[in-house]
Each structure stands twice: as structure tokens, then as C-alpha cells.
Scaffold this motif. Structure first.
Motif, PDB file in Angstrom:
ATOM      1  N   PHE A 112       0.830  -1.199   0.000  1.00 58.34           N
ATOM      2  CA  PHE A 112       0.000   0.000   0.000  1.00 58.34           C
ATOM      3  C   PHE A 112       0.865   1.250   0.000  1.00 58.34           C
ATOM      4  CE2 PHE A 112       0.603  -1.086   4.485  1.00 58.34           C
ATOM      5  CZ  PHE A 112       0.879   0.143   5.081  1.00 58.34           C
ATOM      6  N   ALA A 113       0.268   2.339  -0.478  1.00 60.30           N
ATOM      7  CA  ALA A 113       0.982   3.615  -0.562  1.00 60.30           C
ATOM      8  C   ALA A 113      -0.012   4.753  -0.429  1.00 60.30           C
ATOM      9  CB  ALA A 113       1.742   3.722  -1.884  1.00 60.30           C
ATOM     10  N   LEU A 114       0.498   5.896   0.006  1.00 58.43           N
ATOM     11  CA  LEU A 114      -0.308   7.111   0.128  1.00 58.43           C
ATOM     12  C   LEU A 114       0.009   8.016  -1.056  1.00 58.43           C
ATOM     13  CD1 LEU A 114      -2.166   9.057   1.747  1.00 58.43           C
ATOM     14  CD2 LEU A 114      -0.104   9.852   2.926  1.00 58.43           C
ATOM     15  N   ALA A 115      -1.012   8.392  -1.815  1.00 55.41           N
ATOM     16  CA  ALA A 115      -0.825   9.305  -2.949  1.00 55.41           C
ATOM     17  C   ALA A 115      -1.094  10.727  -2.501  1.00 55.41           C
ATOM     18  CB  ALA A 115      -1.771   8.923  -4.092  1.00 55.41           C
ATOM     19  N   LYS A 116      -0.158  11.623  -2.832  1.00 54.95           N
ATOM     20  CA  LYS A 116      -0.314  13.024  -2.448  1.00 54.95           C
ATOM     21  C   LYS A 116      -0.121  13.904  -3.680  1.00 54.95           C
ATOM     22  CE  LYS A 116       2.843  12.552   0.789  1.00 54.95           C
ATOM     23  NZ  LYS A 116       3.736  12.766   1.941  1.00 54.95           N
TER      24      LYS A 116
END
Length: 696
Positions: A112-116
């Protein structure tokens, strides 16, 4: 994937999770939500339209529910799971708590990853240049035409810059603003942040923080994002920053914000003088293209010069036309410097002028394309000219963005209306910081067709979820806002909170006047202290900053100690409130609408909630006025169709601040007698959770 295999995966994941968590208590509502999601994803309700709208009350554990149902289906079907939220707090909860908690127990495994957004990352080239002392000219930036150099860095900014450059150089910092251990000075960050027009893959900056983060997203199975970034990507066709919609299962948490964010994405705000000055400066600069492109670029440069020569006078004519109409008072703004245009033709012949401007901006945009391509090719052929070509590409990209905004803004302002088509809200405004600047603004009122086009009709599956999706016990208000129909195959589920709401009391005092009375402010100053007496943890919610500040001043004059929104950061106020509660000292928080949502004060941190006024929105903004006007013109009732459902939803949210765990208790005091004096009062009360209603 066969349904049996999917269901087995979900059950086995649940079994591992429940065994691993100490004190795990099964939640019937959570399990039901997982089951309903599974049925929708498997196409049991409609195989052609896998859309679920779920209202899940506080305490159900909806995030773990949608992870359990969504991740196995997405992995098995080779789709990306994109979880979109409205608040940073929920993003942090997902990335720091829920996803790491579920990961060890989930089969198949996932990344998982956080998109900014791009602006959360620094530009490595800018960071290096500024750290080396290179003057950051603004020639190629959006504010380029207002100043030539940035302000010199202060000593504190220089120290922070040196620390950031050192950390980036030794790879202990990846270049994103949120991971830096201390707050970064805003003016410094403005000079460092990556921007669309100066940070493009063709420039060869793949090692920059922004592009590295995007590369990591491609490897992730679960992507956490906010609504604004998601809808920005979808509005551009999808697949720009995030995966294409056809490859995604979307979980839209806090989905009651979706329509408002979509409106923001579709809005336009044209600052006419600023755009004209920008183009005039760009026109002077175009001769430098000859040095970069030589004879091969003469045809393209000629078309660009022609496009600019047409566009600048068209902008000048529009500005003069509006300025003259304002001086003659043919157009008159209100006290806020705003003039809203009603549906139909625009006044003072603006339709014709805007039509010309739209065509000229389209011609200008078409002329930029070949220049961009030739510069990119020249970059490959002449590496020694890279700095100049990169600057030119950044300039062209910025002008392309501005030209597209101008073209799309004119299109929205000119949108024809019909009895079956909702018009946009359109208005003129004077810039508060520059009274000579005229802004032309427009916002689509109905965005359902956009969401259908961008997402609902394209996505592999969509789950919309929130604790407050119904208004007055019905999904109709939300459904209309986001463009769904009752017969389109979408499935609806409403799950009540497992909390025992009878443990909380709802009190509606018999007051002397209603909020419309001029005596209401004095009444609040008199009654709020009565309901704060002998209470240890209180939250008082106001409908406006003005009313909150006036009440705060009145109570402080009587010796009350208060924590007031705006006088410190939200985090600092809540931390001080908790410290006082832990020390068994009385604590009183004052807040407005933003404290009615997303505020989590469980247990002894909140036992006394005072709501000073029913959360009816006053239609003072151009968008609210336009929506009310259109409903009236269509034969409807703006209060019943707009104001009352929205007030119901907001009231439920505000009351939801009190009970945050199964063992919480306390009382809600509602200082608005309209709940009992008006005909709509019973409907608002019936839509609330089943609190114990007491007479004071």
C-alpha cells in the motif's frame, strides 16, 4: 475468481485477524457490511453496475470492513484498490493503523501507498539551486509577472534549507513536506515545491521526489488518496496520477463530501488582469524561441505569435467592457464585491465577447502544442542547452494550463440552459486584495452527470460510505447530488451504530426566542453558562464565527475559561482540552461547523455537547443562491429540497460527536426551540439516533 474462492479468502482472513487481536469482539453490523460488499463485488445485485452506497454508523468499524471485502477481490481480479477520504485524519488512520494491522493476516498479501499532490513534494532542482545560492528568478513561474526575484531568505529559512538539502543529499529525507520532522516555513516551501508546469517527465527529472513517489504508486496494490486529488485525476480522464478507472475498485469513505469536491473541480475563476499581464510578458519572451528552435520552428512560432496577438486584445476588450459597466453602474456588486448572474443570457453583451475569447484561447492552445513537441525534441538533440530549454518548456506548460483554464472557463460561463438542464452558478467578483482586478467565476451546480462520466460508468466497482449519507431517513438527497438513480442497479445499505444511544440524553430547553430574534445572542450568553455548570468536558458548537466570538467574550467577562477555535491550532486546542480533562479540571471547547465533523473525543473527553443553533446554511454565497433560485424556477421548494435535508445531515454529524465508543455517555443540549416550534422539527428529531429525550 469463483465466488466460493473469494468467500473462503474473506472468511480465512477474518479468522486470522480475530485470533490475533487481543480482546476481539465480533460486530454483527461490521460482518453484515463485509457480506453486502462481497455481494456487490461479485455482481449478485447487478453484474453490469457494481456500486454500493452504505451508511455505516459510528462504531461499526467500516474501514476494517471494506479492507476485508475489498482487498481480496481487487487482488484476485488484478485491480487496484483506491481508498479516497475527505480528511487527513482518516488517511493517517488508514496508513498508520488499519492497513498495517490487516496486512499480516490478509491473503493474498498486498502493498500500500499514500498518494499526495505534486505540491507536497519538493523539486530536487529547485532545492539544489536554492541551497547553492542560485537566485530563483520567477520568470517561468505563475507569479512571474508580478515580481522578478523572490524575497531573500531569512537566517531561519537558510538554516532550514541547509538541513533539508543535507538530509536529501544523504537520502535520509525523500523530499516530501509531510515527512519532515518540523514544520517547513511556507514562504520557503513555495520556492521549493514541485509544480505541474516546471516538473515534467520529458525534462528527465525521474529521480525527483514527485516522480519517485509516482513510481512507487505503480507497484502498490492499495492506494490511499484524498477526494480532491482523486477527482482532479478523474476530471482529466483518469490514469494521469492514479490508475485508470477501469482498473480500480474505489472505496470512497466520507462520501458525503464527493459532490462538493466535484463542484470545486469543475469550477473556474478567471482573473482577467492577471491573465492579460501574463500573456503580455509571454509575448515579449517569444522571440527567445528563435534562438532555441532556429529555422525549423519558424512556422510554429508564427502561429503562436498570431494566437497571442489575438488573445491579448480579446482579454483587454472583456476587461474594459466589464470595468466600464461597473463604473456606469450597469453592473452593480453587493457589499462583498460580488454580482451573481441569473440563468439565461449574460448582461451587457458579455455572451458575444466571451464567445470570441473562447475561440481565441482555443487557437492559442493549439499553437502551443507543436512548440512543446519541438522543444522536447531539441532537448534530446542539444543537451548543452538543457537549462534554457527546460525553462522554455516550463513556460510553455504554464501558458498551456492558463489557456486551457481560460477556454474551459468561457465554456462554463456560456453554457446554454434548458428547462431540463441545471445551469451553472455564474458571478463577477472584485478581488479583495486588488480592487482593480475583476474575477469571472462559475461553478456547476449539478455534478452527477460528471461523476457518472468520470467514474460510475467506468470503474470496475465503487463503494461509497459514510456515517451520514441519509437525510431525513432517506438516501434521495445524496443520490441526486452524486448522479445516481433509484433504478440504475446501485445497491443501498443502511447500518445503525451498535452504540446504546439511550444512554445519552437530548435536552431541548424552552427558550424565550428563536435564532432569528435580535435577542438570541444575549440569550446564548445567558443560557450557555447554565448548561456548563458542574460539567467537566464540554463542546459548544456555533453556526458562525461572529456568534462564537461574541459568546466567548461574554462568557470570559463572567470569568469562564474557554478554548476557542481559531485562537490556536486545532491540534493544540484538543491537546490542551485532553490535558485538562485528564487532570479533572473543567474544560470548555468553542467551535464552529468544522468541529462538528471528524472530531473524536471519546469517554471522559466529552460528556456535555451544546449545539447553539440548527445547522441551516444561509444562502449567501453565489453557488447557494443560484441553487435556490434554480429550484424555485423549476417549481420546487429550496427549503424542503435543499436546506432541510442538508441541515438534517449536519445535525446528525454534530450529535455524533458525543458517543464515540460503546461505553460513552453524556448529554446533548440543543438551544434552538425550532425543533419543537416548527412543523419540520419532528422530522429532524426522528432522523436523529434514538437518544433519551428529556424535558429540562
Amino acid at each position: 475468481m469463483p465466488a466460493n474462492n473469494y468467500q473462503t479468502l474473506v472468511r480465512e482472513n477474518y479468522r486470522r485477524l480475530s485470533k490475533a487481536l487481543p480482546g476481539f469482539i465480533p460486530r454483527r453490523e461490521q460482518n453484515y457490511l463485509v457480506a453486502e460488499m462481497g455481494k456487490v463485488l461479485l455482481g449478485r445485485y447487478d453484474s453490469a453496475r457494481r456500486i454500493l452506497v452504505a451508511e455505516a454508523g459510528t462504531g461499526i468499524g467500516k474501514s476494517l470492513a471494506y479492507l476485508q471485502a475489498g482487498i481480496p477481490w481487487a487482488r484476485a481480479n488484478q485491480k487496484k484498490l483506491v481508498i479516497s477520504t475527505a480528511t487527513l485524519a482518516l488517511q493517517e488512520q488508514l496508513v498508520d493503523k488499519d492497513l498495517p494491522l490487516f496486512l499480516p493476516h490478509c491473503k493474498p498479501s498486498f502493498r500500500f501507498a499514500l498518494a499526495k499532490g505534486r505540491a507536497r513534494y519538493c523539486c530536487a532542482r529547485r532545492l539544489a539551486d536554492l541551497a547553492a545560492g542560485v537566485a530563483q528568478t520567477q520568470m517561468f513561474e505563475p507569479s512571474a509577472f508580478e515580481q522578478t526575484l523572490t524575497a531573500p531568505l531569512t537566517a531561519a529559512q537558510q538554516r532550514q534549507l541547509a538541513d533539508m538539502w543535507q538530509a536529501y543529499s544523504n537520502k535520509s529525507w525523500q523530499g516530501d513536506r509531510d515527512s519532515w520532522p518540523t514544520p517547513i516555513d511556507s514562504l520557503l516551501w513555495q520556492q521549493l515545491q514541485a509544480e505541474r508546469h516546471s516538473c515534467q517527465p520529458m525534462l528527465g527529472h525521474q529521480s525527483c521526489p514527485f516522480h519517485q513517489a509516482r513510481a512507487e504508486l505503480e507497484q502498490a496494490d492499495v492506494i490511499v488518496v484524498n477526494h480532491a486529488l482523486l477527482l482532479a485525476d478523474l476530471s482529466m480522464g483518469g490514469g494521469i496520477v492514479l490508475p485508470e478507472p477501469e482498473q480500480c475498485l474505489y472505496i470512497l469513505d466520507e462520501a458525503h463530501h464527493i459532490a462538493a469536491v466535484a463542484r470545486d473541480q469543475g469550477s473556474t475563476r478567471l482573473a482577467l488582469r492577471h491573465i492579460r499581464r501574463s500573456l503580455e510578458q509571454f509575448n515579449k519572451w517569444q522571440s527567445k524561441l528563435n534562438d532555441l528552435l532556429g529555422s525549423d520552428g519558424q512556422t510554429a512560432i508564427g502561429k503562436l505569435q498570431y494566437g497571442t496577438a489575438q488573445l491579448v486584445p480579446a482579454l483587454t476588450d472583456l476587461y474594459r467592457q466589464l470595468s466600464s459597466a461597473l463604473q456606469r453602474q450597469d453592473l452593480q456588486t453587493d457589499d462583498q464585491g460580488c454580482l451573481r448572474f441569473s440563468p439565461g443570457d449574460l448582461p451587457c453583451g458579455l455572451d458575444e465577447t466571451l464567445s470570441t475569447l473562447k475561440e481565441d484561447s482555443q487557437t492559442f492552445c493549439r499553437a502551443l502544442g507543436p512548440i512543446n513537441s519541438q522543444l522536447a525534441e531539441q532537448l534530446k538533440l542539444s543537451p548543452s542547452q538543457a537549462p534554457a530549454i527546460e525553462a522554455a518548456l516550463a513556460m510553455i506548460s504554464q501558458q498551456q494550463l492558463q489557456g486551457e483554464q481560460l477556454r474551459d472557463g468561457c465554456t462554463l460561463l456560456l453554457r446554454a440552459t434548458s428547462p431540463k438542464q441545471t445551469p451553472p452558478a455564474r458571478w463577477l467578483a472584485l478581488d479583495k486584495n486588488d480592487q482593480q482586478e475583476i474575477l469571472l467565476c462559475a461553478t456547476p451546480l449539478a455534478v452527477g452527470h460528471l461523476l457518472e462520466q468520470w467514474c460510475w460508468s467506468r470503474a470496475a466497482a465503487v463503494v461509497m460510505m459514510s456515517a451520514t449519507l441519509t437525510a431525513l431517513n432517506d438516501f434521495g438527497y445524496f443520490r441526486r447530488a452524486v448522479g445516481l438513480r433509484s433504478d440504475d442497479g446501485s445497491h443501498y445499505v443502511r447500518l445503525n451504530s451498535p452504540f446504546d444511544y439511550a444512554r445519552a440524553q437530548l435536552i431541548i430547553p424552552d427558550l424565550a426566542c428563536e435564532p432569528s430574534s435580535p435577542n438570541f445572542d444575549d440569550l446564548l450568553a445567558e443560557h450557555i453558562p447554565l448548561w456548563l455548570k458542574d460539567q467537566t468536558a464540554s463542546l459548544v458548537l456555533f453556526s458562525s464565527y461572529r456568534q462564537m466570538k461574541q459568546a466567548a467574550a461574554a462568557l470570559r467577562a463572567k470569568g469562564h475559561s474557554l478554548l476557542v477555535q481559531g485562537e490556536a491550532s486545532r491540534q493544540a486546542l484538543l491537546q490542551l482540552h485532553k490535558v485538562k480533562c485528564d487532570g479533572k479540571q473543567p474544560s470548555v471547547l468553542f467551535g464552529t461547523g468544522s468541529f462538528s465533523e471528524g472530531l473524536d473525543l471519546p469517554g471522559h473527553y466529552l460528556t456535555n455537547l451544546i449545539i447553539t443553533k440548527l445547522p441551516f446554511a444561509v444562502p449567501t454565497s453565489p453557488v447557494e443562491e443560484a441553487m435556490a433560485e434554480w429550484i424555485t424556477l423549476s417549481g420546487g421548494n429550496p427549503f424542503m429540497q435543499l436546506a432541510l435535508p442538508e441541515a438534517s445531515r449536519k445535525l446528525i454529524q454534530a450529535c455524533g460527536r458525543l458517543l464515540r465508543t460503546e461505553t460513552d455517555t453524556g448529554r446533548i443540549v440543543l438551544l434552538d426551540k425550532r425543533l419543537v416550534s416548527k412543523r419540520y422539527g419532528p422530522a429532524l428529531l426522528q432522523a436523529l439516533p434514538p437518544f433519551t429525550i428529556l424535558k429540562p
